[in-house]
Scaffold this active site. Structure first.
Site, PDB file in Angstrom:
ATOM      1  N   ASP A  19     -24.872  60.110 -96.724  1.00  0.00           N
ATOM      2  CA  ASP A  19     -25.367  58.828 -97.237  1.00  0.00           C
ATOM      3  C   ASP A  19     -26.889  58.797 -97.255  1.00  0.00           C
ATOM      4  O   ASP A  19     -27.500  57.807 -96.903  1.00  0.00           O
ATOM      5  CB  ASP A  19     -24.814  57.665 -96.402  1.00  0.00           C
ATOM      6  CG  ASP A  19     -24.940  56.333 -97.143  1.00  0.00           C
ATOM      7  OD1 ASP A  19     -25.032  56.347 -98.383  1.00  0.00           O
ATOM      8  OD2 ASP A  19     -24.949  55.286 -96.479  1.00  0.00           O
ATOM      9  N   LEU A  58     -37.704  42.944 -88.237  1.00  0.00           N
ATOM     10  CA  LEU A  58     -38.099  44.024 -89.153  1.00  0.00           C
ATOM     11  C   LEU A  58     -37.214  44.052 -90.385  1.00  0.00           C
ATOM     12  O   LEU A  58     -37.603  44.558 -91.430  1.00  0.00           O
ATOM     13  CB  LEU A  58     -38.000  45.375 -88.443  1.00  0.00           C
ATOM     14  CG  LEU A  58     -38.983  45.619 -87.308  1.00  0.00           C
ATOM     15  CD1 LEU A  58     -38.603  46.879 -86.544  1.00  0.00           C
ATOM     16  CD2 LEU A  58     -40.391  45.742 -87.859  1.00  0.00           C
ATOM     17  N   GLY A  59     -36.026  43.540 -90.226  1.00  0.00           N
ATOM     18  CA  GLY A  59     -35.119  43.568 -91.364  1.00  0.00           C
ATOM     19  C   GLY A  59     -33.740  43.108 -90.957  1.00  0.00           C
ATOM     20  O   GLY A  59     -33.448  42.860 -89.784  1.00  0.00           O
TER      21      GLY A  59
HETATM   22  P1  AMP Z   1     -30.221  48.358 -91.086  1.00  0.00           P
HETATM   23  O1  AMP Z   1     -29.376  47.350 -90.417  1.00  0.00           O
HETATM   24  O2  AMP Z   1     -30.282  49.661 -90.358  1.00  0.00           O
HETATM   25  O3  AMP Z   1     -29.931  48.505 -92.556  1.00  0.00           O
HETATM   26  O4  AMP Z   1     -31.719  47.805 -90.985  1.00  0.00           O
HETATM   27  C1  AMP Z   1     -32.184  46.694 -91.720  1.00  0.00           C
HETATM   28  C2  AMP Z   1     -33.667  46.873 -92.041  1.00  0.00           C
HETATM   29  O5  AMP Z   1     -34.443  46.858 -90.847  1.00  0.00           O
HETATM   30  C3  AMP Z   1     -33.997  48.223 -92.670  1.00  0.00           C
HETATM   31  O6  AMP Z   1     -33.831  48.172 -94.039  1.00  0.00           O
HETATM   32  C4  AMP Z   1     -35.443  48.435 -92.272  1.00  0.00           C
HETATM   33  O7  AMP Z   1     -36.304  47.761 -93.162  1.00  0.00           O
HETATM   34  C5  AMP Z   1     -35.515  47.770 -90.917  1.00  0.00           C
HETATM   35  N1  AMP Z   1     -35.354  48.781 -89.847  1.00  0.00           N
HETATM   36  C6  AMP Z   1     -34.195  49.277 -89.368  1.00  0.00           C
HETATM   37  N2  AMP Z   1     -34.406  50.166 -88.379  1.00  0.00           N
HETATM   38  C7  AMP Z   1     -35.742  50.222 -88.220  1.00  0.00           C
HETATM   39  C8  AMP Z   1     -36.611  50.978 -87.345  1.00  0.00           C
HETATM   40  N3  AMP Z   1     -36.105  51.819 -86.449  1.00  0.00           N
HETATM   41  N4  AMP Z   1     -37.937  50.800 -87.461  1.00  0.00           N
HETATM   42  C9  AMP Z   1     -38.436  49.948 -88.393  1.00  0.00           C
HETATM   43  N5  AMP Z   1     -37.695  49.218 -89.243  1.00  0.00           N
HETATM   44  C10 AMP Z   1     -36.360  49.341 -89.163  1.00  0.00           C
END
Ligand code: AMP
Length: 288
Positions: free
Chosen positions: A148, A31-32
């Site tokens: 934040d 997803l990311g």
């Molecule tokens: P993070 O490490 O939390 O910055 O997550 C990286 C990317 O993953 C985020 O920018 C979102 O696009 C995606 N992401 C994170 N958490 C979720 C979630 N619970 N559901 C869907 N996409 C997510």
């Protein structure tokens, strides 16, 4: 992959915390990617419940010395139950990884949506601001200051409901705090000047977000960090002629971007503001 299952089948109710392992999940598409790891959609095998798994590598956590921050984020997020706050159902670890079991936000980042449409309609912007004000009022009641809030930390569920994610910088405290944190554009003057701060920092951020939702850019954006800093401290606020934004919306922003903390609009007053009352969808779901 199927949409989320009914409340009764959520993973936290089928297992005790700590009993999980990667073999309990079918891992789906990525997803990311964040600074410290990757996020995947996954399905818990037994309940078929769809979640997001955030995989963090212990090596990275050690290298950046974020163990305490992560622990705090996990403790705070598991304790919060609000429709506009992303649930953290549980976590587990093996030799190399720490895995967070998160509510799946099917709609992805709010930031992506904002970039796609450049700016939001007043109805959409007001609905998000109301959702945020309600979620923050709940956090503040529990003595949690987020600190934040920014578009990258806001996700959308399959109905388009806003979810606050990422509690990495939040603190749980009744006392005034003195640590510089967060991204400059969204920070209140008392934070950039490294002064004592309290709940009102989140209210300032709602003013910044409201502006960015309606005009497509944060109000104090500048060429350099130094210039952004100067603009925040002076509250150098102006409204572009286009897009056309109602005077009620500008009134709300002006009452939130106030340097004097005691004069900044409260969350309750935001919820009661005529622009919010007129435009926000109280269900938090917006399709226009
Ligand atoms: P993070 O490490 O939390 O910055 O997550 C990286 C990317 O993953 C985020 O920018 C979102 O696009 C995606 N992401 C994170 N958490 C979720 C979630 N619970 N559901 C869907 N996409 C997510």
């Amino acid at each position: 992959m199927a949409e989320t299952e009914p409340e009764t089948q959520k993973p936290q109710e089928t297992r005790k915390r700590g009993d999980w392992s990667l073999t309990d999940f079918e891992i789906g598409k990525p997803l990311g990617r964040g600074k410290f790891g990757r996020v995947y959609v996954a399905r818990e095998v037994k309940s078929q419940y769809v979640v997001a798994l955030k995989v963090l590598f212990k090596k990275q956590i050690k290298k950046y010395n974020i163990h305490h921050q992560l622990k705090r984020e996990m403790e705070i997020q598991t304790s919060l139950r609000h429709p506009n706050i992303l649930r953290l159902y549980g976590w587990f670890h093996d030799d190399e990884r720490i895995v967070l079991i998160l509510e799946y936000a099917h709609g992805g980042e709010l930031y992506g949506l904002l970039r796609d449409c450049t700016y939001f309609t007043e109805k959409r912007a007001a609905t998000y601001i109301l959702s945020l004000a309600q979620a923050l009022a709940y956090c503040h009641e529990k003595d949690v200051i987020h600190r934040d809030i920014k578009p990258e930390n806001l996700l959308l569920d399959h109905e388009g409901r806003l979810k606050i994610a990422d509690f990495g910088w939040s603190v749980q405290s009744k006392n005034k705090r003195r640590t510089m944190c967060g991204t400059l554009d969204y920070l209140a003057p008392e934070l950039v000047e490294n002064k004592a701060h309290d709940y009102a920092v989140d209210n300032w951020t709602l003013g910044i977000l409201c502006y960015e939702f309606l005009f497509g850019v944060p109000p104090f954006e500048a060429e350099s960090q130094k210039d952004t800093f100067q603009r925040i401290v002076k509250v150098d606020l102006s409204f572009p002629a286009t897009p056309q934004v109602s005077s009620e919306a500008r009134d709300l922003i002006t009452k939130l971007l106030v340097k004097d903390i005691s004069k900044r609009l409260s969350l309750q007053k935001i919820m009661e503001h005529p622009w919010i009352v007129k435009n926000a969808d109280p269900t938090g779901i917006c399709n226009n």
